[in-house]
Write an enzyme that holds these catalytic residues in place. Sequence first.
Site, PDB file in Angstrom:
ATOM      1  N   GLY A  42      94.204 -18.560  24.038  1.00  8.46           N
ATOM      2  CA  GLY A  42      93.112 -17.505  25.290  1.00  8.46           C
ATOM      3  C   GLY A  42      93.131 -16.574  24.849  1.00  8.46           C
ATOM      4  CG  ASP A 100     103.232 -13.356  33.033  1.00  8.30           C
ATOM      5  OD1 ASP A 100     103.768 -12.106  34.154  1.00  8.30           O
ATOM      6  OD2 ASP A 100     102.940 -14.061  33.454  1.00  8.30           O
ATOM      7  NE  ARG A 162      91.238 -22.713  27.323  1.00 10.80           N
ATOM      8  CZ  ARG A 162      91.836 -21.995  27.088  1.00 10.80           C
ATOM      9  NH1 ARG A 162      93.033 -20.868  27.084  1.00 10.80           N
ATOM     10  NH2 ARG A 162      93.164 -22.542  26.921  1.00 10.80           N
TER      11      ARG A 162
HETATM   12  P1  IMP Z   1     104.204 -14.826  29.177  1.00 13.46           P
HETATM   13  O1  IMP Z   1     104.542 -15.636  28.174  1.00 13.46           O
HETATM   14  O2  IMP Z   1     105.050 -15.216  30.214  1.00 13.46           O
HETATM   15  O3  IMP Z   1     104.093 -12.962  28.040  1.00 13.46           O
HETATM   16  O4  IMP Z   1     102.303 -15.180  29.297  1.00 13.46           O
HETATM   17  C1  IMP Z   1     101.934 -14.844  27.969  1.00 13.46           C
HETATM   18  C2  IMP Z   1     101.067 -15.769  27.874  1.00 13.46           C
HETATM   19  O5  IMP Z   1     101.039 -17.036  29.315  1.00 13.46           O
HETATM   20  C3  IMP Z   1      99.732 -15.776  27.593  1.00 13.46           C
HETATM   21  O6  IMP Z   1      99.565 -15.367  26.195  1.00 13.46           O
HETATM   22  C4  IMP Z   1      98.977 -16.423  28.909  1.00 13.46           C
HETATM   23  O7  IMP Z   1      98.460 -17.776  27.932  1.00 13.46           O
HETATM   24  C5  IMP Z   1      99.235 -17.202  29.768  1.00 13.46           C
HETATM   25  N1  IMP Z   1      99.274 -16.407  30.902  1.00 13.46           N
HETATM   26  C6  IMP Z   1     100.608 -15.099  31.360  1.00 13.46           C
HETATM   27  N2  IMP Z   1     100.027 -14.398  32.045  1.00 13.46           N
HETATM   28  C7  IMP Z   1      98.265 -15.572  32.685  1.00 13.46           C
HETATM   29  C8  IMP Z   1      97.281 -15.135  33.876  1.00 13.46           C
HETATM   30  O8  IMP Z   1      97.663 -14.591  35.158  1.00 13.46           O
HETATM   31  N3  IMP Z   1      96.112 -16.114  33.417  1.00 13.46           N
HETATM   32  C9  IMP Z   1      96.019 -16.875  32.364  1.00 13.46           C
HETATM   33  N4  IMP Z   1      96.701 -17.115  31.485  1.00 13.46           N
HETATM   34  C10 IMP Z   1      98.139 -16.032  31.210  1.00 13.46           C
HETATM   35 MG    MG Z   2      98.110 -17.773  25.684  1.00  9.88          MG
END
Ligand code: IMP
Ligand code: MG
Length: 175
Positions: A42, A100, A162
């Site tokens: 990402g 997130d 992307r």
């Molecule tokens: P976390 O572990 O919940 O903080 O999520 C982090 C990863 O989830 C990020 O590096 C993204 O790859 C993916 N992610 C979380 N939210 C989104 C979103 O709204 N769109 C796309 N990818 C997301």
């Molecule tokens: Mg990511």
Amino acid sequence: MTIQYQCKISQNKIKHRIKEISTQINQDFHGKELTIICVLKGAFIFTADLVRMIKIPVKIEFISVSSYDGMISSGAIRVNKALTADIKGKHVLLVEDIIDSGHTIDYLTHLLESQHPASLRICTLLSKTASHKNKYKIDYIGFEMTNDFAIGYGLDLNGQYRELPFIAQVINSQS
Ligand code: IMP
Ligand code: MG
């Protein structure tokens, strides 16, 4: 999968914000060398634009992790490609696309800290602050986001979108 989306953060806004963040990084690391770790997939576009504004000596490394399946976080973090560089004693800046829940950044922080870098800072393009509730120390944030699913500028939905040059919000999706 058909989706509808609307632009939330324009190319111009992204460019302007990256200029501000890079100015801050250039000041903060003045006189030092920096190892930038891009979290694939990402953060690849964000990292590419950011590093081109950095004026101090940098090395660019990659790590690949995944936790999402569609719009749902699986919770379990998988390392798809490990870091190959030795970061012991280095100043490290980890570059993420979006934080997130914060689980990924928490996992990566522990992983990298165990390799004893001289310092470790976190830079993310987007932050869903209502989701992680500021439990984690994030040094550089591009934009605060609502909890809606974001796509574009590196961020995907099932591997797609992307390539969008702006950040968009998914407003409707059907499988
Ligand atoms: P976390 O572990 O919940 O903080 O999520 C982090 C990863 O989830 C990020 O590096 C993204 O790859 C993916 N992610 C979380 N939210 C989104 C979103 O709204 N769109 C796309 N990818 C997301
Ligand atoms: Mg990511």
